[in-house]
Scaffold this motif. Structure first.
Motif, PDB file in Angstrom:
ATOM      1  N   SER A  96       1.064  -1.265   0.015  1.00  0.00           N
ATOM      2  CA  SER A  96       0.333  -0.004   0.295  1.00  0.00           C
ATOM      3  C   SER A  96       1.267   1.072  -0.205  1.00  0.00           C
ATOM      4  CB  SER A  96      -1.419   0.139   0.949  1.00  0.00           C
ATOM      5  OG  SER A  96      -0.225   0.477   2.662  1.00  0.00           O
ATOM      6  N   GLY A  97       0.262   2.702  -0.947  1.00  0.00           N
ATOM      7  CA  GLY A  97       1.123   3.750  -0.313  1.00  0.00           C
ATOM      8  C   GLY A  97       0.787   3.986  -1.748  1.00  0.00           C
ATOM      9  N   PRO A  98       2.079   5.492  -1.469  1.00  0.00           N
ATOM     10  CA  PRO A  98       1.542   6.218  -3.442  1.00  0.00           C
ATOM     11  C   PRO A  98       2.415   5.727  -4.278  1.00  0.00           C
ATOM     12  CG  PRO A  98       3.446   7.591  -1.751  1.00  0.00           C
ATOM     13  CD  PRO A  98       2.355   6.008  -1.363  1.00  0.00           C
ATOM     14  N   LYS A  99       3.438   4.799  -4.126  1.00  0.00           N
ATOM     15  CA  LYS A  99       4.110   3.467  -5.410  1.00  0.00           C
ATOM     16  C   LYS A  99       3.003   2.974  -5.528  1.00  0.00           C
ATOM     17  CE  LYS A  99       8.406   2.185  -5.233  1.00  0.00           C
ATOM     18  NZ  LYS A  99       9.588   1.444  -5.247  1.00  0.00           N
ATOM     19  N   VAL A 100       2.784   2.419  -4.820  1.00  0.00           N
ATOM     20  CA  VAL A 100       1.598   0.952  -5.488  1.00  0.00           C
ATOM     21  C   VAL A 100       0.698   2.346  -6.981  1.00  0.00           C
ATOM     22  CG1 VAL A 100       0.352   0.846  -3.701  1.00  0.00           C
ATOM     23  CG2 VAL A 100       0.659  -1.532  -5.135  1.00  0.00           C
ATOM     24  N   GLN A 101       0.409   3.223  -5.858  1.00  0.00           N
ATOM     25  CA  GLN A 101      -1.127   3.487  -6.212  1.00  0.00           C
ATOM     26  C   GLN A 101      -0.548   3.642  -7.763  1.00  0.00           C
ATOM     27  OE1 GLN A 101      -4.136   4.258  -4.518  1.00  0.00           O
ATOM     28  NE2 GLN A 101      -4.601   4.616  -6.857  1.00  0.00           N
ATOM     29  N   ARG A 102       0.557   4.344  -7.743  1.00  0.00           N
ATOM     30  CA  ARG A 102       1.203   4.852  -9.254  1.00  0.00           C
ATOM     31  C   ARG A 102       1.533   3.870 -10.252  1.00  0.00           C
ATOM     32  NH1 ARG A 102       6.003   6.446  -8.244  1.00  0.00           N
ATOM     33  NH2 ARG A 102       5.505   7.654  -5.896  1.00  0.00           N
ATOM     34  N   TYR A 103       1.818   2.791  -9.807  1.00  0.00           N
ATOM     35  CA  TYR A 103       1.598   1.197 -10.428  1.00  0.00           C
ATOM     36  C   TYR A 103       0.245   1.428 -11.249  1.00  0.00           C
ATOM     37  CZ  TYR A 103       6.244  -0.027  -9.130  1.00  0.00           C
ATOM     38  OH  TYR A 103       8.256   0.024  -8.821  1.00  0.00           O
ATOM     39  N   ALA A 104      -0.657   0.848  -9.710  1.00  0.00           N
ATOM     40  CA  ALA A 104      -1.669   0.700 -10.833  1.00  0.00           C
ATOM     41  C   ALA A 104      -2.678   1.591 -11.615  1.00  0.00           C
ATOM     42  CB  ALA A 104      -2.778   1.184  -8.918  1.00  0.00           C
ATOM     43  N   ASP A 105      -2.159   3.427 -11.104  1.00  0.00           N
ATOM     44  CA  ASP A 105      -3.008   3.694 -12.144  1.00  0.00           C
ATOM     45  C   ASP A 105      -2.304   3.433 -13.854  1.00  0.00           C
ATOM     46  OD1 ASP A 105      -4.190   5.127  -9.674  1.00  0.00           O
ATOM     47  OD2 ASP A 105      -3.237   6.844  -9.516  1.00  0.00           O
ATOM     48  N   LYS A 106      -1.289   2.843 -13.602  1.00  0.00           N
ATOM     49  CA  LYS A 106      -0.820   3.167 -15.075  1.00  0.00           C
ATOM     50  C   LYS A 106      -1.154   1.497 -15.851  1.00  0.00           C
ATOM     51  CE  LYS A 106       4.023   5.091 -13.515  1.00  0.00           C
ATOM     52  NZ  LYS A 106       5.192   4.929 -13.852  1.00  0.00           N
ATOM     53  N   LEU A 107      -1.296   1.070 -14.981  1.00  0.00           N
ATOM     54  CA  LEU A 107      -1.374  -0.081 -15.796  1.00  0.00           C
ATOM     55  C   LEU A 107      -3.032  -0.296 -16.425  1.00  0.00           C
ATOM     56  CD1 LEU A 107      -2.982  -3.053 -12.726  1.00  0.00           C
ATOM     57  CD2 LEU A 107      -0.651  -2.985 -14.504  1.00  0.00           C
ATOM     58  N   GLN A 108      -2.795  -0.909 -17.587  1.00  0.00           N
ATOM     59  CA  GLN A 108      -3.063  -0.908 -18.589  1.00  0.00           C
ATOM     60  C   GLN A 108      -4.385  -1.830 -18.986  1.00  0.00           C
ATOM     61  OE1 GLN A 108      -3.065   1.485 -21.100  1.00  0.00           O
ATOM     62  NE2 GLN A 108      -1.847   2.508 -20.262  1.00  0.00           N
ATOM     63  N   PRO A 109      -5.673  -1.843 -20.262  1.00  0.00           N
ATOM     64  CA  PRO A 109      -6.264  -2.998 -19.668  1.00  0.00           C
ATOM     65  C   PRO A 109      -6.042  -4.281 -19.835  1.00  0.00           C
ATOM     66  CG  PRO A 109      -7.808  -1.155 -21.036  1.00  0.00           C
ATOM     67  CD  PRO A 109      -6.312  -0.766 -19.927  1.00  0.00           C
ATOM     68  N   GLY A 110      -5.600  -5.105 -19.361  1.00  0.00           N
ATOM     69  CA  GLY A 110      -5.481  -6.835 -19.482  1.00  0.00           C
ATOM     70  C   GLY A 110      -4.064  -7.089 -19.280  1.00  0.00           C
ATOM     71  N   GLU A 111      -3.343  -5.894 -17.904  1.00  0.00           N
ATOM     72  CA  GLU A 111      -1.891  -5.632 -17.567  1.00  0.00           C
ATOM     73  C   GLU A 111      -2.193  -6.514 -16.004  1.00  0.00           C
ATOM     74  OE1 GLU A 111       0.673  -3.095 -19.822  1.00  0.00           O
ATOM     75  OE2 GLU A 111       0.226  -2.530 -17.787  1.00  0.00           O
ATOM     76  N   ILE A 112      -1.359  -7.253 -15.783  1.00  0.00           N
ATOM     77  CA  ILE A 112      -1.180  -7.336 -14.102  1.00  0.00           C
ATOM     78  C   ILE A 112      -0.996  -6.623 -13.431  1.00  0.00           C
ATOM     79  CG2 ILE A 112      -0.522  -9.962 -12.718  1.00  0.00           C
ATOM     80  CD1 ILE A 112      -1.544 -11.514 -15.971  1.00  0.00           C
ATOM     81  N   LEU A 113      -0.618  -6.430 -11.659  1.00  0.00           N
ATOM     82  CA  LEU A 113       0.273  -6.378 -11.306  1.00  0.00           C
ATOM     83  C   LEU A 113       0.111  -7.032 -10.119  1.00  0.00           C
ATOM     84  CD1 LEU A 113       2.202  -3.913 -10.130  1.00  0.00           C
ATOM     85  CD2 LEU A 113       0.049  -2.541  -8.996  1.00  0.00           C
ATOM     86  N   PHE A 114       1.036  -7.960  -9.651  1.00  0.00           N
ATOM     87  CA  PHE A 114       0.997  -8.819  -8.699  1.00  0.00           C
ATOM     88  C   PHE A 114       1.494  -8.518  -7.275  1.00  0.00           C
ATOM     89  CE2 PHE A 114       2.222 -12.600  -6.136  1.00  0.00           C
ATOM     90  CZ  PHE A 114       1.528 -13.167  -6.384  1.00  0.00           C
ATOM     91  N   LEU A 115       0.953  -8.054  -6.299  1.00  0.00           N
ATOM     92  CA  LEU A 115       1.581  -7.455  -4.891  1.00  0.00           C
ATOM     93  C   LEU A 115       3.192  -8.228  -4.055  1.00  0.00           C
ATOM     94  CD1 LEU A 115      -0.885  -5.295  -3.713  1.00  0.00           C
ATOM     95  CD2 LEU A 115       0.276  -4.914  -5.523  1.00  0.00           C
ATOM     96  N   GLU A 116       3.659  -7.795  -2.646  1.00  0.00           N
ATOM     97  CA  GLU A 116       4.277  -8.478  -2.278  1.00  0.00           C
ATOM     98  C   GLU A 116       3.538  -9.866  -1.265  1.00  0.00           C
ATOM     99  OE1 GLU A 116       6.666 -10.201  -1.254  1.00  0.00           O
ATOM    100  OE2 GLU A 116       8.512  -8.764  -2.062  1.00  0.00           O
ATOM    101  N   ASN A 117       3.560 -10.151  -0.847  1.00  0.00           N
ATOM    102  CA  ASN A 117       3.824 -10.475   0.430  1.00  0.00           C
ATOM    103  C   ASN A 117       2.436  -9.933   1.593  1.00  0.00           C
ATOM    104  OD1 ASN A 117       2.946 -12.714   2.750  1.00  0.00           O
ATOM    105  ND2 ASN A 117       4.641 -13.630   2.789  1.00  0.00           N
ATOM    106  N   LEU A 118       0.997  -9.837   1.737  1.00  0.00           N
ATOM    107  CA  LEU A 118       0.106  -9.225   2.599  1.00  0.00           C
ATOM    108  C   LEU A 118       1.011  -9.508   3.647  1.00  0.00           C
ATOM    109  CD1 LEU A 118      -2.897 -10.462   0.227  1.00  0.00           C
ATOM    110  CD2 LEU A 118      -2.262  -8.101   0.642  1.00  0.00           C
TER     111      LEU A 118
END
Ligand code: ADP
Ligand code: MG
Length: 392
Positions: A96-118
């Motif tokens: 969580s936090g600004p960095k992952v938010q930026r990654y999420a905002d940049k995602l395109q349809p059909g793209e996958i972002l995998f997060l580190e261990n919850l």
């Protein structure tokens, strides 16, 4: 029972989905020993990708206790997923936090972002609503495909559903449909229970007792019943405070007639040799490590009558050659009967290992990935991960 299924969504549009999976695979030094949990999750992932969503995937791995521990990084899991899907999987070491938010905002349809261990985040374990809200703010909808943690009150399966619309993943849905065939069984229902920990298994035995015709008890579980009956069990594995769990299955000294205990066993004697003996003839220095041939044949006579079968827990210490025949025999009987007239469900980490040793797992109707959550669900205990997704 109504399940809020992904298939009910009509207009997908350009959405971002937060998908909680259970990819808690055996992993050491970056090497994955068994990837069936990842493979089992592919159907939901492929379904979502076919809808052109932006996909954020998160899992836990092991129990790092809310602290960052590189040994528990899920990077190797993201890499395995990338290989299995043959498409890129981006990775975020922030959860969580600004960095992952930026990654999420940049995602395109059909793209996958995998997060580190919850479980690197303490808020995950305490079901913290601020943490859950931070996770939810990455996406428009939430999908729970992590049946194996749905008995836990943790942020990524419980509190997150307070913030965005929640749906059941396809695997979770299939697991629940399989479990419901046990809770509302075609009769006769035969329940086979073994393994070690009576505390985790007693609620399930109690829950299924009214609808079951027979409950066959093997493994170290049976020792607790023998001990309650004041029969000698030598040095066999037993739960010290099991009496209160076991008591409810007895009326005075009489065991409920539906519960069937082993009538012979394979023991390890003082010299470490395996020996087959009738029940109640064990020596003080010996331990019961498997069910014997007469018990196998007794259990077979019940399994052969079943229209529904559920099996959890090995019949003995099957990890050792001399003590695996009970588990393998029961595995074959369950597989054979499931292939034919009965519906068969097998669950539990070690139980599945035993079933695999027979080479017959594909004969069984459903092999659950849910582990302890299967026991909780069939025991009709609380499942915080299913609130808002499943209704009566
Ligand atoms: P599952 O993971 O399938 O739910 P459990 O975790 O309850 O099963 O128990 C599995 C373990 O129980 C196995 O590792 C097996 O060696 C052990 N076990 C079963 N029967 C015995 C026994 N009689 N004595 C010692 N260990 C046993
Ligand atoms: Mg186990």
């Amino acid at each position: 029972m109504k399940i809020k299924s992904l298939r009910q969504i009509r207009n997908w549009g350009p959405r971002t989905v937060f998908l909680r999976v259970d990819f808690n695979v055996p992993l050491q030094n970056g090497k994955i020993f068994e990837d069936y949990k990842i493979v089992a999750g592919l159907e939901t992932i492929n379904f979502l990708l076919s809808k052109q969503v932006r996909l954020i995937i998160a899992t836990h791995l092991g129990d790092p206790g809310g602290q960052i521990d590189p040994a528990y990084s899920v990077r190797p899991i993201a890499r395995r997923l990338q290989k299995l899907l043959s498409r890129p999987v981006k990775f975020s070491s922030e959860i969580s936090g600004p960095k992952v938010q930026r990654y999420a905002d940049k995602l395109q349809p059909g793209e996958i972002l995998f997060l580190e261990n919850l479980r690197f985040c303490p808020g995950e374990l305490t079901n913290d609503s601020t943490f859950a809200q931070a996770l939810s703010s990455l996406a428009d909808i939430y999908v729970n495909d992590a049946i194996a943690v749905s008995h836990r009150r943790q942020a990524s399966v419980a509190a997150i559903k307070d913030f965005i619309p929640a749906y059941a993943g396809l695997l979770l849905e299939k697991e629940l449909l399989a479990f419901n065939r046990i809770l509302k069984p075609k009769k006769p229902l035969v329940v086979i229970m073994g393994g070690a920990k009576i505390k985790t298994k007693a609620p399930l035995i109690a829950s299924l007792l009214p609808s079951a015709s027979y409950i066959l008890i093997g493994g170290a579980l049976a020792n607790n019943f023998f001990k309650f009956q004041k029969l000698s069990i030598g040095r066999s594995l037993v739960d010290e405070d099991s009496a209160k769990e076991i008591k409810k299955f007895f009326t005075g000294p009489r065991l409920n007639k539906k519960i069937i205990l082993p009538c012979d066993m394979v023991i390890k004697n003082k010299k470490g040799q395996a020996k087959c003996i009738p029940a109640q003839s064990i020596g003080r220095d010996e331990s019961i490590l498997d069910i014997g041939p007469r018990t196998i044949s007794l259990f077979a006579s019940y399994i052969k009558k079943a229209a529904t079968i559920v099996w959890n827990g090995p019949m003995g210490k099957f990890e050792e050659d001399s003590f695996r025949q009970g588990s393998l025999s029961i595995a074959r009987l369950v597989a054979a009967r499931s292939q034919g007239a009965a519906y068969g469900l097998v669950g539990g980490g070690e139980t599945i290992e035993a079933l695999k040793l027979t080479g017959m797992p594909e004969y069984v109707d459903w092999i659950s990935t849910a582990g302890g959550a299967m026991l909780t669900y069939l025991g009709r205990e609380e499942m915080p991960g299913l609130d808002k997704i499943v209704s009566k």
